[in-house]
Design a protein around this motif. Sequence first.
Motif, short mmCIF file in Angstrom:
data_model
loop_
_atom_site.label_atom_id
_atom_site.label_comp_id
_atom_site.label_asym_id
_atom_site.label_seq_id
_atom_site.Cartn_x
_atom_site.Cartn_y
_atom_site.Cartn_z
N UNK A 36 0.83 -1.20 0.00
CA UNK A 36 0.00 0.00 0.00
C UNK A 36 0.87 1.25 0.00
N UNK A 37 0.37 2.28 -0.65
CA UNK A 37 0.94 3.62 -0.56
C UNK A 37 -0.11 4.47 0.13
N UNK A 38 0.24 5.03 1.27
CA UNK A 38 -0.74 5.67 2.13
C UNK A 38 -0.64 7.19 2.12
N UNK A 39 -1.79 7.82 2.08
CA UNK A 39 -1.90 9.27 2.19
C UNK A 39 -2.52 9.57 3.54
N UNK A 68 -8.63 -1.36 7.20
CA UNK A 68 -9.94 -1.71 6.65
C UNK A 68 -9.76 -2.44 5.33
N UNK A 69 -10.61 -3.43 5.09
CA UNK A 69 -10.52 -4.20 3.86
C UNK A 69 -11.92 -4.65 3.43
N UNK A 77 -8.57 -0.51 1.10
CA UNK A 77 -8.61 0.85 0.56
C UNK A 77 -8.17 1.95 1.52
N UNK A 78 -8.25 1.70 2.83
CA UNK A 78 -7.83 2.73 3.79
C UNK A 78 -7.63 2.11 5.17
N UNK A 79 -7.07 2.92 6.06
CA UNK A 79 -6.88 2.55 7.46
C UNK A 79 -7.27 3.74 8.31
N UNK A 80 -7.50 3.48 9.58
CA UNK A 80 -7.91 4.55 10.49
C UNK A 80 -7.19 4.44 11.82
N UNK A 81 -6.83 5.60 12.36
CA UNK A 81 -6.32 5.70 13.72
C UNK A 81 -7.50 5.48 14.65
N UNK A 91 -5.82 6.99 6.63
CA UNK A 91 -4.76 6.71 5.68
C UNK A 91 -5.37 6.09 4.43
N UNK A 92 -5.54 6.90 3.40
CA UNK A 92 -6.11 6.41 2.14
C UNK A 92 -5.02 5.70 1.36
N UNK A 93 -5.34 4.54 0.83
CA UNK A 93 -4.42 3.83 -0.05
C UNK A 93 -4.52 4.49 -1.42
N UNK A 94 -3.50 5.24 -1.83
CA UNK A 94 -3.59 5.99 -3.09
C UNK A 94 -3.72 5.07 -4.30
#
Length: 115
Positions: A36-39, A68-69, A77-81, A91-94
């Motif tokens: 993943x590349x995270x924003x 999250x998956x 697609x993203x992760x969350x604190x 953290x959005x997966x770009x």
Amino acid sequence: MLYKGSCHCGKVAFEVEGELTAALRCNCSICSRKRALLWAVPHGTLRVLAWGDDLGSYTFGNHVIAHRFCRTCGIHPFAEDVSEGNERSAYANVNCLDDLDLDAVPVIDFDGRAV
């Protein structure tokens, strides 16, 4: 700028607003395997638009990030604190953002294994 994104099958969709100046390539055990590349963005700027029963969550280590998956296609697609308070991040997966020229996004290496 407003970006829209989703998992591969589209059952998990989101949008995120902000200026995408760089993406993080984390070397922790899960991010390096997902590639993943995270924003990193303030939590409130990422809005989940569709998920139903398809949004899964995985945590490990200190359990501070919920990865999250999609339960259907398996894409993250993203992760969350998951900490409490106003300083939470998402953290959005770009790689999951629509209509994005990935070659134009600078990548910064992040030592997640040390965290």
